[in-house]
Write a protein that holds these residues in place. Sequence first.
Motif, PDB file in Angstrom:
ATOM      1  N   PRO A   1      19.581 -39.102  -5.424  1.00 20.64           N
ATOM      2  CA  PRO A   1      19.667 -38.098  -7.069  1.00 20.64           C
ATOM      3  C   PRO A   1      20.652 -37.377  -6.500  1.00 20.64           C
ATOM      4  O   PRO A   1      21.130 -37.310  -5.720  1.00 20.64           O
ATOM      5  CB  PRO A   1      17.644 -36.924  -6.983  1.00 20.64           C
ATOM      6  N   PRO A   2      20.913 -36.414  -7.765  1.00 23.03           N
ATOM      7  CA  PRO A   2      22.477 -35.440  -7.345  1.00 23.03           C
ATOM      8  C   PRO A   2      21.881 -34.491  -6.664  1.00 23.03           C
ATOM      9  O   PRO A   2      20.585 -33.688  -6.775  1.00 23.03           O
ATOM     10  CB  PRO A   2      22.817 -35.338  -8.671  1.00 23.03           C
ATOM     11  N   TYR A   3      22.654 -34.092  -5.524  1.00 22.58           N
ATOM     12  CA  TYR A   3      21.296 -33.318  -4.929  1.00 22.58           C
ATOM     13  C   TYR A   3      22.569 -32.184  -4.161  1.00 22.58           C
ATOM     14  O   TYR A   3      22.368 -31.626  -2.898  1.00 22.58           O
ATOM     15  CB  TYR A   3      20.759 -33.452  -3.361  1.00 22.58           C
TER      16      TYR A   3
ATOM     17  N   GLU B   1      27.401 -24.520  -7.345  1.00 25.07           N
ATOM     18  CA  GLU B   1      28.536 -23.700  -7.170  1.00 25.07           C
ATOM     19  C   GLU B   1      28.744 -24.288  -6.059  1.00 25.07           C
ATOM     20  O   GLU B   1      30.319 -23.864  -5.144  1.00 25.07           O
ATOM     21  CB  GLU B   1      28.033 -22.519  -6.526  1.00 25.07           C
ATOM     22  N   ASP B   2      28.813 -25.257  -4.671  1.00 26.75           N
ATOM     23  CA  ASP B   2      29.533 -26.296  -3.698  1.00 26.75           C
ATOM     24  C   ASP B   2      30.359 -27.240  -4.068  1.00 26.75           C
ATOM     25  O   ASP B   2      31.191 -27.909  -3.263  1.00 26.75           O
ATOM     26  CB  ASP B   2      28.317 -26.630  -3.072  1.00 26.75           C
ATOM     27  N   ILE B   3      30.546 -27.176  -5.776  1.00 23.20           N
ATOM     28  CA  ILE B   3      31.280 -28.625  -6.022  1.00 23.20           C
ATOM     29  C   ILE B   3      32.704 -28.303  -6.246  1.00 23.20           C
ATOM     30  O   ILE B   3      32.442 -29.297  -5.930  1.00 23.20           O
ATOM     31  CB  ILE B   3      30.631 -29.489  -7.057  1.00 23.20           C
ATOM     32  N   ILE B   4      32.700 -27.458  -6.175  1.00 22.79           N
ATOM     33  CA  ILE B   4      34.173 -26.657  -6.531  1.00 22.79           C
ATOM     34  C   ILE B   4      34.634 -27.112  -5.387  1.00 22.79           C
ATOM     35  O   ILE B   4      35.713 -27.231  -4.598  1.00 22.79           O
ATOM     36  CB  ILE B   4      33.973 -25.419  -6.970  1.00 22.79           C
TER      37      ILE B   4
ATOM     38  N   GLY C   1      22.935 -31.351  -8.225  1.00 20.31           N
ATOM     39  CA  GLY C   1      21.377 -30.855  -7.937  1.00 20.31           C
ATOM     40  C   GLY C   1      20.701 -28.938  -8.540  1.00 20.31           C
ATOM     41  O   GLY C   1      20.097 -29.026  -7.896  1.00 20.31           O
ATOM     42  N   GLY C   2      21.612 -28.425  -9.114  1.00 16.14           N
ATOM     43  CA  GLY C   2      21.339 -27.500  -9.750  1.00 16.14           C
ATOM     44  C   GLY C   2      21.395 -25.752  -8.654  1.00 16.14           C
ATOM     45  O   GLY C   2      22.129 -26.719  -8.046  1.00 16.14           O
ATOM     46  N   PRO C   3      21.061 -25.204  -8.914  1.00 16.11           N
ATOM     47  CA  PRO C   3      21.848 -23.736  -8.608  1.00 16.11           C
ATOM     48  C   PRO C   3      21.379 -24.064  -6.316  1.00 16.11           C
ATOM     49  O   PRO C   3      22.267 -24.109  -5.994  1.00 16.11           O
ATOM     50  CB  PRO C   3      20.354 -22.786  -8.897  1.00 16.11           C
ATOM     51  N   ASP C   4      20.247 -25.162  -6.340  1.00 20.06           N
ATOM     52  CA  ASP C   4      19.628 -24.785  -5.194  1.00 20.06           C
ATOM     53  C   ASP C   4      19.861 -26.996  -4.745  1.00 20.06           C
ATOM     54  O   ASP C   4      19.766 -26.899  -3.235  1.00 20.06           O
ATOM     55  CB  ASP C   4      18.252 -24.490  -3.660  1.00 20.06           C
ATOM     56  N   GLY C   5      20.342 -27.264  -4.961  1.00 19.49           N
ATOM     57  CA  GLY C   5      20.565 -28.882  -5.165  1.00 19.49           C
ATOM     58  C   GLY C   5      19.393 -29.426  -5.200  1.00 19.49           C
ATOM     59  O   GLY C   5      19.313 -30.519  -4.993  1.00 19.49           O
ATOM     60  N   LEU C   6      18.153 -29.122  -5.434  1.00 16.20           N
ATOM     61  CA  LEU C   6      17.116 -29.732  -4.985  1.00 16.20           C
ATOM     62  C   LEU C   6      16.181 -30.209  -6.690  1.00 16.20           C
ATOM     63  O   LEU C   6      15.085 -30.235  -6.155  1.00 16.20           O
ATOM     64  CB  LEU C   6      15.597 -28.690  -4.323  1.00 16.20           C
TER      65      LEU C   6
END
Length: 286
Positions: A192-194, A198-201, A218-223
Amino acid sequence: MSVSGTIGAAVTETAARLGAAGIEEARREARLLVALALDADPAIVLGYPERPLESAARRRLDGLVARRAAREPVSRLRGHREFWSLDFLLSPETLDPRADSETLIDAALDLLPDPAAPRRVIDFGTGSGCLLLALLSEWPLATGIGVDRSWGAALTARRNAARLGVADRARFVVGDWDAAFGGMADVIVANPPYIATEDIIALDPEVARFEPRAALDGGPDGLAAYRVLVRAAARLLTPDGVVLFEVGAGQAAAVATLAEAAGLSSCAIRRDLAGIERCLAFVRRS
Ligand SMILES: C[S@@+](CC[C@H](N)C(=O)[O-])C[C@H]1O[C@@H](n2cnc3c(N)ncnc32)[C@H](O)[C@@H]1O
């Protein structure tokens, strides 16, 4: 035939342009792009530097170099990618399959060693279909469903199933994870997207600009996806079934905690070639 220099000169010039754009291994990539413009094997480019480059190939090369200089990955310029020694078409809606994800296939084949078992497989977030179709290529009696919320991805996966000769055993549905599922599965796989939003950039431009956002975020915490998928697996797995999740670097403990809380028990952890815990496998707790 209108000619525009030689193949060798085109490689040298392309390498200089790619290098100026900050592309590492510019010479190697230049050979790949010239081969792509010629629709030829890269060995031709290496072996025949004195051959003339036709003007039409030159124009194709200019377009490819401009796209690569804007950091579009070579696999996207090609439109396909090898995974598990199989050829997968890509589209703008599919993740470019990663070699790391082959860790899931290795683990599934180890944990479920009988290739002739008639297994039912679900692949959540199927993208190009690479996980499901690699498993079906190894298990001739298995059938499977790939789920993706992207129509474009599901269509590409379906084309890949046809190209790989397993269309009669693979279905693809568009939907939100397990929302439309009632039946059971012997094997569930999910990459899944993980990436935390905020890390994508900060990812390489090849990833941040050209991978579909839905495949990364994956959302705010990737989970966020794992919170849904562990419950889906606990609900849909047969008593002897196995679920295999790909996880990002440093996420194994957190995903294992979510899985245990959903009623799953760890049965294997596999590292990728870089030594990172990449695949977690679980069974239902009896
Ligand atoms: C990291 S990609 C994995 C693609 C492919 N399985 C692979 O390993 O290369 C995650 C996929 O999950 C899909 N996805 C994201 N959110 C989803 C959701 N809510 N329901 C179904 N699929 C979703 C994305 O469209 C994307 O194709």
